[in-house]
Design an enzyme around this catalytic site. Structure first.
Site, PDB file in Angstrom:
ATOM      1  N   CYS A   2       0.857  -1.181   0.000  1.00  0.00           N
ATOM      2  CA  CYS A   2       0.000   0.000   0.000  1.00  0.00           C
ATOM      3  C   CYS A   2       0.894   1.232   0.000  1.00  0.00           C
ATOM      4  O   CYS A   2       2.097   1.148   0.195  1.00  0.00           O
ATOM      5  CB  CYS A   2      -0.874   0.017   1.238  1.00  0.00           C
ATOM      6  N   ARG A  27       1.637   1.475  -5.991  1.00  0.00           N
ATOM      7  CA  ARG A  27       1.890   0.560  -4.874  1.00  0.00           C
ATOM      8  C   ARG A  27       0.669  -0.287  -4.527  1.00  0.00           C
ATOM      9  O   ARG A  27       0.753  -1.249  -3.768  1.00  0.00           O
ATOM     10  CB  ARG A  27       2.321   1.346  -3.637  1.00  0.00           C
ATOM     11  N   TRP A  75      -3.648  -2.089  -1.454  1.00  0.00           N
ATOM     12  CA  TRP A  75      -3.589  -3.369  -2.154  1.00  0.00           C
ATOM     13  C   TRP A  75      -4.069  -4.382  -1.116  1.00  0.00           C
ATOM     14  O   TRP A  75      -3.372  -4.669  -0.142  1.00  0.00           O
ATOM     15  CB  TRP A  75      -2.162  -3.679  -2.592  1.00  0.00           C
ATOM     16  N   ASN A 101       0.696   0.496   6.049  1.00  0.00           N
ATOM     17  CA  ASN A 101       1.227  -0.354   4.988  1.00  0.00           C
ATOM     18  C   ASN A 101       1.992  -1.481   5.658  1.00  0.00           C
ATOM     19  O   ASN A 101       2.911  -1.219   6.432  1.00  0.00           O
ATOM     20  CB  ASN A 101       2.170   0.452   4.089  1.00  0.00           C
ATOM     21  N   GLY A 102       1.594  -2.711   5.386  1.00  0.00           N
ATOM     22  CA  GLY A 102       2.270  -3.862   5.999  1.00  0.00           C
ATOM     23  C   GLY A 102       1.235  -4.872   6.438  1.00  0.00           C
ATOM     24  O   GLY A 102       0.084  -4.849   5.988  1.00  0.00           O
ATOM     25  N   GLU A 481      11.928 -13.785 -18.682  1.00  0.00           N
ATOM     26  CA  GLU A 481      11.487 -12.409 -18.424  1.00  0.00           C
ATOM     27  C   GLU A 481      10.487 -11.948 -19.490  1.00  0.00           C
ATOM     28  O   GLU A 481       9.511 -11.260 -19.187  1.00  0.00           O
ATOM     29  CB  GLU A 481      12.719 -11.485 -18.362  1.00  0.00           C
ATOM     30  N   LYS A 485       6.708 -10.593 -18.696  1.00  0.00           N
ATOM     31  CA  LYS A 485       6.192  -9.289 -19.166  1.00  0.00           C
ATOM     32  C   LYS A 485       4.849  -9.489 -19.857  1.00  0.00           C
ATOM     33  O   LYS A 485       3.901  -8.755 -19.630  1.00  0.00           O
ATOM     34  CB  LYS A 485       7.157  -8.623 -20.164  1.00  0.00           C
ATOM     35  N   GLU A 488       1.997 -10.432 -17.295  1.00  0.00           N
ATOM     36  CA  GLU A 488       1.542  -9.477 -16.295  1.00  0.00           C
ATOM     37  C   GLU A 488       0.832  -8.263 -16.880  1.00  0.00           C
ATOM     38  O   GLU A 488      -0.027  -7.697 -16.210  1.00  0.00           O
ATOM     39  CB  GLU A 488       2.664  -9.064 -15.332  1.00  0.00           C
ATOM     40  N   HIS A 504      10.062 -33.052 -24.173  1.00  0.00           N
ATOM     41  CA  HIS A 504       9.876 -33.915 -23.004  1.00  0.00           C
ATOM     42  C   HIS A 504       8.478 -33.782 -22.415  1.00  0.00           C
ATOM     43  O   HIS A 504       8.262 -34.121 -21.254  1.00  0.00           O
ATOM     44  CB  HIS A 504      10.961 -33.627 -21.960  1.00  0.00           C
ATOM     45  N   LYS A 603       3.428  -2.621  -7.265  1.00  0.00           N
ATOM     46  CA  LYS A 603       4.839  -2.454  -7.611  1.00  0.00           C
ATOM     47  C   LYS A 603       5.775  -3.034  -6.555  1.00  0.00           C
ATOM     48  O   LYS A 603       6.753  -3.681  -6.860  1.00  0.00           O
ATOM     49  CB  LYS A 603       5.109  -0.956  -7.781  1.00  0.00           C
TER      50      LYS A 603
HETATM   51  O1  M6R Z   1      11.283  -4.531  -6.340  1.00  0.00           O
HETATM   52  P1  M6R Z   1      11.795  -5.880  -6.692  1.00  0.00           P
HETATM   53  O2  M6R Z   1      12.758  -5.863  -7.814  1.00  0.00           O
HETATM   54  O3  M6R Z   1      12.337  -6.636  -5.503  1.00  0.00           O
HETATM   55  O4  M6R Z   1      10.517  -6.673  -7.195  1.00  0.00           O
HETATM   56  C1  M6R Z   1      10.570  -8.031  -7.520  1.00  0.00           C
HETATM   57  C2  M6R Z   1       9.322  -8.438  -8.247  1.00  0.00           C
HETATM   58  O5  M6R Z   1       8.196  -8.248  -7.461  1.00  0.00           O
HETATM   59  C3  M6R Z   1       9.142  -7.660  -9.565  1.00  0.00           C
HETATM   60  O6  M6R Z   1      10.240  -7.812 -10.408  1.00  0.00           O
HETATM   61  C4  M6R Z   1       7.878  -8.142 -10.294  1.00  0.00           C
HETATM   62  O7  M6R Z   1       8.067  -9.450 -10.762  1.00  0.00           O
HETATM   63  C5  M6R Z   1       7.522  -7.194 -11.435  1.00  0.00           C
HETATM   64  N1  M6R Z   1       6.100  -7.043 -11.492  1.00  0.00           N
HETATM   65  C6  M6R Z   1       7.937  -7.691 -12.761  1.00  0.00           C
HETATM   66  O8  M6R Z   1       7.626  -6.803 -13.776  1.00  0.00           O
END
Ligand code: M6R
Length: 608
Positions: A2, A27, A75, A101-102, A481, A485, A488, A504, A603
């Protein structure tokens, strides 16, 4: 996950809080709220939905007058994203409002105790226990009540609190969740992240775990949890507000993709002096380096995939075995880590809960932890033995782009640095590798300009609901990666597969028109990947290949091709990922997705 903000000064608080929340919306964005003090009373407005809904409800804050207040963008963890579960939460006597937040891990037992004592709960959140504890412990001094409350809480929390008895004060507490104080003139602030502060002030204080702050318009006092005053340094934020704005782009993600040549260059240049890699910021001695017999890279999500890409280069150049482990797995896996292990932690935000926990586990086992982080003053940076900052600038889009490319680039530099310091590389290989690394910003620029066809490819492929990304070795690392992308932001199911593994089992899923993105940039094993392309083509797949410009063989096999500049096999990932970022972006655009704020994500993942 959050975002929280607070303000006390001589201007109306609510518009400032709403503005801050907009900056923190990445966030968490399922509900939001603000509370202000006016005429010794609290006024709260909250709603499910985005900050824009809250702006509408409060007439952009105009119908909530008052010079002191707090705000929250959520969140959801405990309880659905409803109006009632949105923060701020208020005490039964109406004196206190809290944003959090937490996660309060012991909230159930606290709730039971408070219910028995007659406190009425209205939400399903863990946070609400905090505000009732405050009421219970309050005898006229908020500091005492807050410190007693903090002593009862387990878990993680950044808290913002206002009390109607103190019209000119906001209180802030930090334990394992980020919190920063912004220092103005005749006004002061707090926020989860500097992005919410930078338009008002560049002078900030980073709170540490166990810090408590009493903030008035003209003063900030910080104490530890025993109530002892603390002197903390004032830091200067180096970037300006434009870095956290879209700057004419439709989305932050596109802006951040385009910024990558700059971000990588800014990350590289302070570390290359007189044709040598120098990490002035880390004081690894020769003894430390020669002791390393294993490198463990740990991180989450894309940061983990950056580690997977860097592993090949680290092993090739240093000769030291490298293990990559997801942070969420490492912490529960009894890892084989000791004082001869160098643990490398990657994190854009520096606040990822699993990464922090893994890091603590590694330190407990005697390892030295080197962190590669983008956010100055973040928890990962504070906990590490050595910190290397990626100078990507603020990354706002939930899907990371420049965070990933700068992390991989740092791993390349680090590989060269360790190889050199341990005498494992010849002077000519050193010079050649460094020259190749220095070319990365330019190659990214080329990759960006070579791919004007991607929006058209997105129009062709976006109709599918599943895709495979295949590649071998370094290409496979990038495929991981690329697939993340795609998932998500476009919500298309995308799976990365080591190309040789398809036969396999997974090849059973390949049939007519199944899109397969085939990464063929690693020249040493390209022939092998081409065989896999032929296998999937034979089963009806449509292949979109990624290959260097003169890979004529692939041109004849693949249905579509994205051309790449010529790259070193072991230094390709930050370049090779660029078209895949763009492909995900344009597919998501075709699918009408909320690109910067994908559903269910946030994020900074500060919960386990
Ligand atoms: O802030 P961080 O790099 O530790 O975050 C790690 C992951 O949460 C972050 O890379 C997440 O997978 C992203 N949404 C990818 O785009």
């Amino acid at each position: 996950m959050c975002g929280i903000v607070g303000y006390t000064g001589r201007a109306n608080a609510a518009p400032i809080l709403l503005d801050g929340l907009k900056k923190l919306e990445y966030r968490g964005y399922d509900s939001a709220g603000v509370a202000v003090i006016n005429d010794k009373k609290l006024f709260v407005s909250k709603t499910a939905g985005r900050i824009s809904a809250l702006c509408e409800k409060t007439d952009n804050g105009e119908n909530l007058p008052g010079f002191t207040g707090i705000g929250h963008t959520r969140w959801a963890t405990h309880g659905a994203p409803t109006d009632i579960n949105a923060h701020p939460h208020t005490s039964n006597d109406g004196k206190f409002a809290v944003v959090h937040n937490g996660i309060i891990e012991n909230y159930m037992s606290l709730k039971e105790e408070l219910v028995k004592k007659g406190y009425e709960f209205e939400s399903q959140t863990d946070t609400e226990v905090i505000v009732h504890l405050l009421e219970m412990y309050y005898t006229g001094d908020v500091k005492i009540a807050l410190l007693k409350t903090a002593a009862r809480l387990s878990g993680s929390y950044a808290l913002g609190v206002i009390c109607s008895d103190y019209s000119e004060k906001v209180f802030a507490v930090r334990e394992a969740s980020p919190l920063i104080i912004g220092l103005g003139v005749g006004e002061n602030y707090f926020a989860s992240d500097v992005t919410a502060l930078v338009q008002h002030t560049k002078n900030v204080i980073y709170m540490d775990d166990g810090d408590f702050a009493e903030i008035t318009p003209d003063d900030v006092k910080i104490f530890d949890f025993a109530g002892k005053p603390k002197n903390k340094p004032v830091n200067r934020i180096e970037w300006d507000i434009r870095a956290a704005e879209k700057d004419g782009y439709d989305h932050f993600m596109l802006k951040e993709i385009m910024e990558q040549p700059r971000a990588v260059r800014d990350t590289l240049s302070p570390r290359i002096k007189d044709d040598r890699v120098c990490f002035d910021e880390i004081n690894l001695t020769d003894e430390d380096i020669n002791k390393i017999n294993r490198i463990v890279i740990t991180a989450c999500g894309s940061a983990y995939y950056a580690g997977c890409a860097g592993k090949y280069t680290l092993e090739k150049l240093t000769g030291i075995p490298v293990i990559t482990e997801l942070a969420s797995e490492l912490r529960y896996s009894q890892p084989l880590i000791d004082d001869r292990t160098l643990v490398i932690v990657l994190s854009q935000s520096g606040e990822t809960a699993d990464t922090i926990a893994a890091m603590k586990e590694c330190k407990k086992r005697g390892a030295k932890v080197l962190s590669v982080v983008n956010v100055v003053g973040s928890t990962v940076a504070k906990l590490a033995d050595y910190v290397i900052y990626t100078w990507a600038g603020p990354e706002i889009a939930v899907a990371t782009t420049k965070g990933y490319t700068t992390q991989v680039t740092v791993l390349y530099l680090l590989a060269l640095y360790i190889a050199d310091r341990s005498g494992r590389i010849t002077p000519s290989d050193y010079a050649e590798t460094l020259a190749s690394i220095q070319k990365i910003p330019q190659l990214i620029r080329q990759a960006l300009s070579m791919n004007s066809a991607i929006p058209t490819l997105a129009k062709k492929y976006h109709i599918h609901n599943s895709m495979f990304f295949i590649g071998r070795n370094t290409d496979y690392a990038v495929a991981l990666e690329g697939a993340l992308k795609m998932k998500e932001i476009s919500y298309i199911h995308a799976e990365a597969y080591a190309a040789g593994e398809l036969k396999h089992g997974t090849i059973a899923l390949i049939d007519d028109y199944q899109p397969v993105v085939a990464l063929c940039c690693n020249k040493a094993i390209m022939e092998k990947t081409i065989s896999n392309i032929i296998e999937v083509k034979a089963r009806g797949a449509q292949v979109l290949a990624l290959a260097e410009k003169d890979s004529s063989k692939i041109v004849t096999i693949a249905d579509d091709i994205i051309f790449m500049p010529e790259m070193d096999d072991y230094l390709a990932a930050p370049v090779e990922i660029v078209p895949l970022q763009l492909l995900a972006y344009y597919m998501a655009k075709e699918n009408g997705c909320d690109i910067d704020k994908p559903k269910n994500l946030a994020k900074s993942v500060t919960v386990e």
